[in-house]
Design an enzyme around this catalytic site. Structure first.
Site, PDB file in Angstrom:
ATOM      1  CG  HIS A   1      -1.291   3.667   4.303  1.00 52.79           C
ATOM      2  ND1 HIS A   1      -1.104   2.453   3.669  1.00 52.79           N
ATOM      3  CD2 HIS A   1      -0.849   3.503   5.576  1.00 52.79           C
ATOM      4  CE1 HIS A   1      -0.570   1.595   4.535  1.00 52.79           C
ATOM      5  NE2 HIS A   1      -0.411   2.199   5.679  1.00 52.79           N
TER       6      HIS A   1
ATOM      7  CB  CYS B   1      -0.910   0.036   1.225  1.00 52.37           C
ATOM      8  SG  CYS B   1      -2.090  -1.306   1.336  1.00 52.37           S
TER       9      CYS B   1
END
Ligand code: CA
Length: 446
Positions: free
Chosen positions: A129, A71
């Site tokens: 993130h 990610c």
């Protein structure tokens, strides 16, 4: 005409009237969606008519890669147009607002920053993130509007309350402030994306729609689950329903773009942030080997398509390798934005390649590294080098997309050339600046 020229000439022709203005750019990023899990890559048990509208209405990249098999590093590369290992962003940051290291370094220039400076409205909807410290917030890194959450994932139904300090339960945010939300998260993100487009119908805009679906936790509303009543096992049923929710959301967004008559003014790009973690969320990377986290094709080759009505011919495939890093220079060039001076961008402006103005492939080689050197991969033309602690392998992806037949001994010349290139690239990188968090107390996030 050789095959490569044919593919290029087929990729993107009729140049209609010049667009009325600088194009909008919408990047839709799915999370942990497998290579084989959309209609245009061959899925059989999920219907994705809306994601397919992007591919069928534009260009499908059959060798579309991301710069990392998980990610946060992929997002760091996407936001900067640079191999994220150049600045030590090679792991996932833990969720800790007091950690000023784990996240995208302040010195890196982001895509929303350059597009914003060029006069674009910029918005992020969904997952960030790229660090939880206040100075790493998307509103401090170039976005002027935000809806979503700043961690690596989120519960799809609950936020705040008793669990407000836990990453997957932090309050949703609107422009940096806690925001109440009652809809299923994927639906909420789709709603906010459409609203952003509506608010900025008159501006050139950049919308980054970063769904956390179909990443775990596997939670979905009955409205979507009911579509897959007979699908077994349950993990796949939940997964399909989550993908279906994303597809509905993409449809809502594309409908909004069409309704506002912005189709010919809007480049829409769809991709997943990494390959599917097959046994974790029920995804499939067919026909590729491997999964999220690793550098076989299943970790890094993703569903990837771009549509710009009237500028990119519909229904074409482009088979030369492209990578998520290309989005930055492509968008910056379309916006007439200044790219950061003295900074090496690894991505390439794809438009001349897609229109056929430039015949050669966008990249001579692509490179990957995980964990500071745990795994490496190099793609050059049809060949792919894979290296880990056990040794190195060479595959011919045109003949063997499933990476089943190691040619390292047979094609020593190619093997050695790619491995030398890997070592040269590796010397340009720095060690990881932070490590991925370990699952706390053995309690895995589900
Ligand atoms: Ca992911």
């Amino acid at each position: 005409m050789n095959r490569r020229d044919f593919l290029h000439s087929a990729a993107a022709l009729p140049l209609a009237a010049a667009p009325r203005r600088r194009p909008n750019v919408i990047v839709i990023l799915a999370d942990d969606m497998g290579h084989g899990d959309v209609g245009f890559t061959g899925v059989k048990d999920i219907s994705t008519p809306n994601i397919d509208r992007i591919a069928h209405g534009g260009v499908r990249f059959t060798s579309g890669y991301v710069s990392h098999p998980f990610c946060s590093p992929t997002r760091a590369g996407l936001m900067t147009g640079r191999y994220q290992q150049r600045f030590g962003h090679e792991n996932n940051p833990r969720y800790d607002p007091s950690d000023h290291v784990a996240g995208l370094p302040a010195g890196e220039v982001t895509l929303p920053q350059v597009l914003g400076e060029a006069g674009y409205a910029t918005g992020i909807v969904g997952k960030w993130h790229l660090g939880a410290a206040p100075e790493m917030h998307p509103l401090r890194r170039g976005f002027r509007e935000q809806f979503g959450f700043i961690g690596g994932g989120h519960d799809y139904f609950k936020a705040g309350e008793a669990d407000e300090k836990r990453e997957y339960f932090i309050p949703f945010e609107r422009n940096g402030r806690p925001a109440a939300e009652s809809e299923y998260l994927t639906d909420a993100l789709s709603r906010e994306a459409a609203a952003f487009v509506r608010r900025h119908a008159q501006d050139p805009f950049f919308l980054y729609l970063a769904y956390n679906a179909p990443h775990t936790p596997q939670q979905v509303s009955d409205r979507y689950l009911d579509r897959f009543a007979g699908v077994e096992p349950k993990m796949r049923r939940l997964y399909n329903a989550m993908v279906s929710a994303v597809d509905d959301g993409v449809g809502k967004l594309l409908d909004t773009v069409a309704e506002l008559k912005l189709d010919q003014d809007t480049l829409v790009i769809f991709l997943s942030d990494n390959g599917g973690p097959v046994g974790i969320n029920g995804s499939s990377n067919a026909p590729l080997r491997g999964a999220k986290g690793g550098l076989y094709e299943g970790g890094i080759r993703v569903p990837f398509a771009a549509r710009w009505s009237g500028r990119l011919a519909a229904g074409k495939t482009y088979s030369e390798p492209v990578i998520s890093l290309d989005i930055f220079p492509t968008a910056a060039a379309l916006a007439g934005a200044k790219t950061p001076a003295g900074v090496k961008l690894d991505g390439v402006d794809l438009m001349p390649h897609l229109t056929g103005a430039v015949k050669r492939p966008p990249h001579e080689r692509l490179f990957w590294r995980t964990g500071g050197g745990v795994q490496y991969a190099v793609r050059e033309g049809r060949y792919k080098l894979f290296r880990n602690a056990e040794g190195a392998e060479l595959y011919d992806l045109e003949a063997d997309i499933g990476e089943t037949r190691d040619l390292a001994a047979e094609r020593k010349d190619v093997f050695e050339r790619l491995d030398r290139a890997r070592q040269a690239w590796d010397r340009e990188l720095i060690p990881p600046r932070f490590q991925s968090p370990q699952p706390a107390g053995g309690k895995k996030k589900k």
